[in-house]
Design a protein around this motif. Structure first.
Motif, PDB file in Angstrom:
ATOM      1  N   ALA A  45     -63.051  36.371  11.433  1.00 45.88           N
ATOM      2  CA  ALA A  45     -62.321  35.493  12.018  1.00 45.88           C
ATOM      3  C   ALA A  45     -60.904  35.896  11.992  1.00 45.88           C
ATOM      4  CB  ALA A  45     -63.163  34.299  10.938  1.00 45.88           C
ATOM      5  N   LEU A  46     -60.380  34.526  12.643  1.00 42.80           N
ATOM      6  CA  LEU A  46     -59.103  34.720  12.400  1.00 42.80           C
ATOM      7  C   LEU A  46     -58.900  34.074  12.216  1.00 42.80           C
ATOM      8  CD1 LEU A  46     -56.663  37.028  13.159  1.00 42.80           C
ATOM      9  CD2 LEU A  46     -56.752  35.886  16.064  1.00 42.80           C
ATOM     10  N   LEU A  47     -57.327  33.737  10.970  1.00 43.78           N
ATOM     11  CA  LEU A  47     -56.921  32.680  10.604  1.00 43.78           C
ATOM     12  C   LEU A  47     -55.650  32.364  11.021  1.00 43.78           C
ATOM     13  CD1 LEU A  47     -59.628  33.394   8.240  1.00 43.78           C
ATOM     14  CD2 LEU A  47     -59.697  31.732   7.402  1.00 43.78           C
ATOM     15  N   LYS A  48     -54.742  31.131  11.104  1.00 41.51           N
ATOM     16  CA  LYS A  48     -53.478  31.231  11.481  1.00 41.51           C
ATOM     17  C   LYS A  48     -53.256  30.345  10.271  1.00 41.51           C
ATOM     18  CE  LYS A  48     -54.008  31.129  16.151  1.00 41.51           C
ATOM     19  NZ  LYS A  48     -54.340  29.919  17.644  1.00 41.51           N
ATOM     20  N   PHE A  49     -52.079  30.890   9.998  1.00 40.59           N
ATOM     21  CA  PHE A  49     -51.348  30.590   8.737  1.00 40.59           C
ATOM     22  C   PHE A  49     -50.622  29.135   9.293  1.00 40.59           C
ATOM     23  CE2 PHE A  49     -50.615  34.383   7.175  1.00 40.59           C
ATOM     24  CZ  PHE A  49     -51.488  34.789   6.776  1.00 40.59           C
ATOM     25  N   GLY A  50     -50.628  28.959  10.714  1.00 39.46           N
ATOM     26  CA  GLY A  50     -50.371  27.587  11.005  1.00 39.46           C
ATOM     27  C   GLY A  50     -50.741  27.260  12.301  1.00 39.46           C
ATOM     28  N   PHE A  51     -50.852  26.223  12.808  1.00 41.15           N
ATOM     29  CA  PHE A  51     -50.740  25.885  14.783  1.00 41.15           C
ATOM     30  C   PHE A  51     -49.761  26.627  15.371  1.00 41.15           C
ATOM     31  CE2 PHE A  51     -53.292  21.375  13.078  1.00 41.15           C
ATOM     32  CZ  PHE A  51     -54.352  22.365  13.596  1.00 41.15           C
ATOM     33  N   PHE A  52     -48.973  26.832  14.971  1.00 37.57           N
ATOM     34  CA  PHE A  52     -47.725  27.833  15.933  1.00 37.57           C
ATOM     35  C   PHE A  52     -47.433  28.815  15.378  1.00 37.57           C
ATOM     36  CE2 PHE A  52     -47.653  23.293  16.856  1.00 37.57           C
ATOM     37  CZ  PHE A  52     -48.344  23.831  18.467  1.00 37.57           C
ATOM     38  N   SER A  53     -48.351  28.918  14.229  1.00 37.16           N
ATOM     39  CA  SER A  53     -47.755  30.590  12.926  1.00 37.16           C
ATOM     40  C   SER A  53     -48.086  32.063  14.317  1.00 37.16           C
ATOM     41  CB  SER A  53     -48.065  30.560  12.199  1.00 37.16           C
ATOM     42  OG  SER A  53     -47.890  31.674  11.607  1.00 37.16           O
ATOM     43  N   GLN A  54     -47.341  32.998  14.540  1.00 38.25           N
ATOM     44  CA  GLN A  54     -47.486  33.777  14.593  1.00 38.25           C
ATOM     45  C   GLN A  54     -48.483  35.232  13.890  1.00 38.25           C
ATOM     46  OE1 GLN A  54     -44.246  34.627  17.166  1.00 38.25           O
ATOM     47  NE2 GLN A  54     -45.497  35.630  18.276  1.00 38.25           N
ATOM     48  N   TRP A  55     -48.413  34.306  12.567  1.00 38.93           N
ATOM     49  CA  TRP A  55     -49.315  35.074  11.607  1.00 38.93           C
ATOM     50  C   TRP A  55     -50.070  34.573  10.807  1.00 38.93           C
ATOM     51  CZ3 TRP A  55     -47.401  39.998  10.701  1.00 38.93           C
ATOM     52  CH2 TRP A  55     -45.916  40.441  11.054  1.00 38.93           C
ATOM     53  N   GLY A  56     -51.558  35.911  10.662  1.00 39.35           N
ATOM     54  CA  GLY A  56     -52.328  34.884  10.161  1.00 39.35           C
ATOM     55  C   GLY A  56     -53.246  35.677   8.872  1.00 39.35           C
ATOM     56  N   ALA A  57     -54.283  35.604   8.832  1.00 44.48           N
ATOM     57  CA  ALA A  57     -55.051  36.435   8.398  1.00 44.48           C
ATOM     58  C   ALA A  57     -56.859  36.125   8.584  1.00 44.48           C
ATOM     59  CB  ALA A  57     -55.882  36.016   6.879  1.00 44.48           C
ATOM     60  N   LEU A  58     -57.140  37.353   8.294  1.00 42.74           N
ATOM     61  CA  LEU A  58     -58.353  38.070   9.132  1.00 42.74           C
ATOM     62  C   LEU A  58     -59.629  38.362   7.861  1.00 42.74           C
ATOM     63  CD1 LEU A  58     -59.441  39.352  12.074  1.00 42.74           C
ATOM     64  CD2 LEU A  58     -59.292  41.587  10.421  1.00 42.74           C
ATOM     65  N   VAL A  59     -60.346  38.229   8.038  1.00 45.68           N
ATOM     66  CA  VAL A  59     -62.068  38.750   7.692  1.00 45.68           C
ATOM     67  C   VAL A  59     -62.560  38.891   8.415  1.00 45.68           C
ATOM     68  CG1 VAL A  59     -63.688  37.330   5.237  1.00 45.68           C
ATOM     69  CG2 VAL A  59     -60.653  36.405   5.764  1.00 45.68           C
TER      70      VAL A  59
END
Lengths: 211, 215
Positions: free
Chosen positions: B166-180
């Motif tokens: 899963a790709l988990l964005k840090f915010g609706f419009f954030s270009q950064w996120g987490a990957l698990v």
């Protein structure tokens, strides 16, 4: 955006390339004692019944050599004798000729690294003891001996030579062992003696039956 | 290494928060591509587990994904992994009268490289799970360390890696996120001649990382 992308790519690449192939904990392997042995596979160790051990430990440090007779040295020699007796051999003393001779050498450090037949373990100027009655005789190896490329880690060598069947001016080495790592880690006398036992354990061919 | 990862995480979190504040609220965005950098923990399986039984956190993975159509993505993965284990004192007997007793240490060093296809569900949401398949190969080195001696064999292989994540964005419009992500990997790699035989090395990997998402 391009800068951020390049940043993550660069950090990723640096992180990956900076990781060592060898696990960090593998570096401590040389701190452990290791026991190497090799014997003459053509020898029949049952042909031999008696043995003598040189009553001192030869000590080599660089180009200097001397002999050791302290408690540690005696413990080492006694352990060698004990193992030989447990394999069925009889210890002889005095002027009695023995079938086998054992010589124990401790090496602290040397830069001489290449074994050269005719020189004991590649140390020019150092000859094996003639204590067992063959003055001037050199060692011969019917097999390519176990040896290491440097002796800077603290090493104990045990050579078992054939006194029953010398070839010319040479007594043939039928078995040799070296215990290394004495100076790279912290080891007790008991650890070293266990290694002497292990050298015999891993050579089951070294045994005789008394008749 | 920890400092680099910590710095990267803080940098991305701050950047993501700043960007999300600049954008008007909406339902998010559909990415055009994203890049990932993950910490990879390896769990050996089958015969490979008899070579090295320990799970190993020594691994990293760098990936890129490009959206082809809706949730379908294609991309690549490059990695670095190592599994290792000490087996204490062991004795080896040679056929020439040689025997060695010493601490025995085994490790395998891997450099995987794969092409990846995956399907993202809800790619415009904050949490976008996916199913993927990696197809590629590995370069592996299998080492048996017996005190000062290093016996090793190198092999290339073909590998298949089904993955869920899963790709988990840090915010609706954030270009950064987490990957698990979690994957199972099957390879044609093998270990032979190092006092051990294993064929078709298999493993599972848990990947936790950061992603940079491009609109």
């Amino acid at each position: 955006m391009k800068t951020k992308l390049l940043t993550i790519l660069a950090i990723g690449m640096i992180a990956m390339t900076s990781c060592s192939k060898y696990p960090p904990s593998s570096g401590r392997l040389t701190e452990d004692l290791a026991v190497y042995t090799k014997y003459d596979v053509t020898a029949n160790f049952s042909d031999y019944k008696t043995f003598k051990v040189v009553p001192y430990v030869s000590y080599i440090n660089g180009k200097d050599s001397t002999t050791l007779t302290d408690a540690n040295a005696m413990a080492l020699l006694n352990e060698v004798s004990k193992n030989m007796v447990s394999r069925g051999y009889t210890a002889v003393t005095g002027a009695t000729k023995a079938d086998l001779g054992l010589n124990v050498t401790a090496i602290k450090n040397t830069t001489t690294t290449v074994y050269s037949p005719g020189w004991y373990w590649g140390y020019p100027g150092y000859y094996p003891p003639s204590w067992w009655g063959y003055p001037g005789y050199g060692y011969g190896y019917p097999y390519y001996p176990t040896y290491i490329s440097s002796y800077s880690t603290g090493t104990v060598l045990i050579d078992l030579v054939d006194l029953k069947k010398p070839v010319g001016n040479t007594v043939m080495v039928r078995w040799n062992a070296y215990i290394r790592g004495l100076l790279t880690g912290s080891h007790s006398q008991a650890d070293v003696l266990k290694c002497v036992d292990q050298a015999f354990i891993q050579t089951p061919a070294l045994v005789t039956t008394q008749k | 290494m920890k400092k680099i990862i910590l710095f990267l995480a803080v940098f991305m979190l701050i950047t993501g928060m700043v960007q999300s504040q600049e954008k008007p609220a909406s339902l998010g965005f559909r990415p055009s591509s994203y890049y990932t950098f993950s910490w990879n923990t390896t769990f050996t399986m089958g015969d490979f587990n008899k070579w090295v039984g320990n799970a190993s956190p020594a691994g990293f993975d760098l990936g890129g994904r490009y959206f082809i159509n809706h949730g379908l993505v294609a991309g690549f993965n490059l990695g670095w992994q190592r599994v290792s284990q000490s087996y204490g004192y062991q004795t080896y007997h040679g056929t020439d009268g040689t025997a060695i007793t010493a601490t025995n240490y085994r490790f395998t060093w891997m450099v995987p490289f794969q092409g990846v296809i995956a399907y993202h569900l809800m790619s415009d949401k904050m949490v976008s799970p996916y199913l993927g398949l990696g197809i590629g190969g590995d370069y592996m080195e299998h080492h048996l360390l017996v005190q000062e001696y290093d016996l090793y064999a190198t092999r290339w292989d073909f590998s298949l890696t089904p993955e869920i994540g899963a790709l988990l964005k840090f915010g609706f419009f954030s270009q950064w996120g987490a990957l698990v992500a979690f994957n199972y990997k099957w390879t044609t790699n093998q270990i032979e001649g190092l006092d051990h035989t294993s064929k078709n090395l298999q493993m599972c990997n848990l990947k936790i990382g950061l992603s940079y998402i491009i609109r």
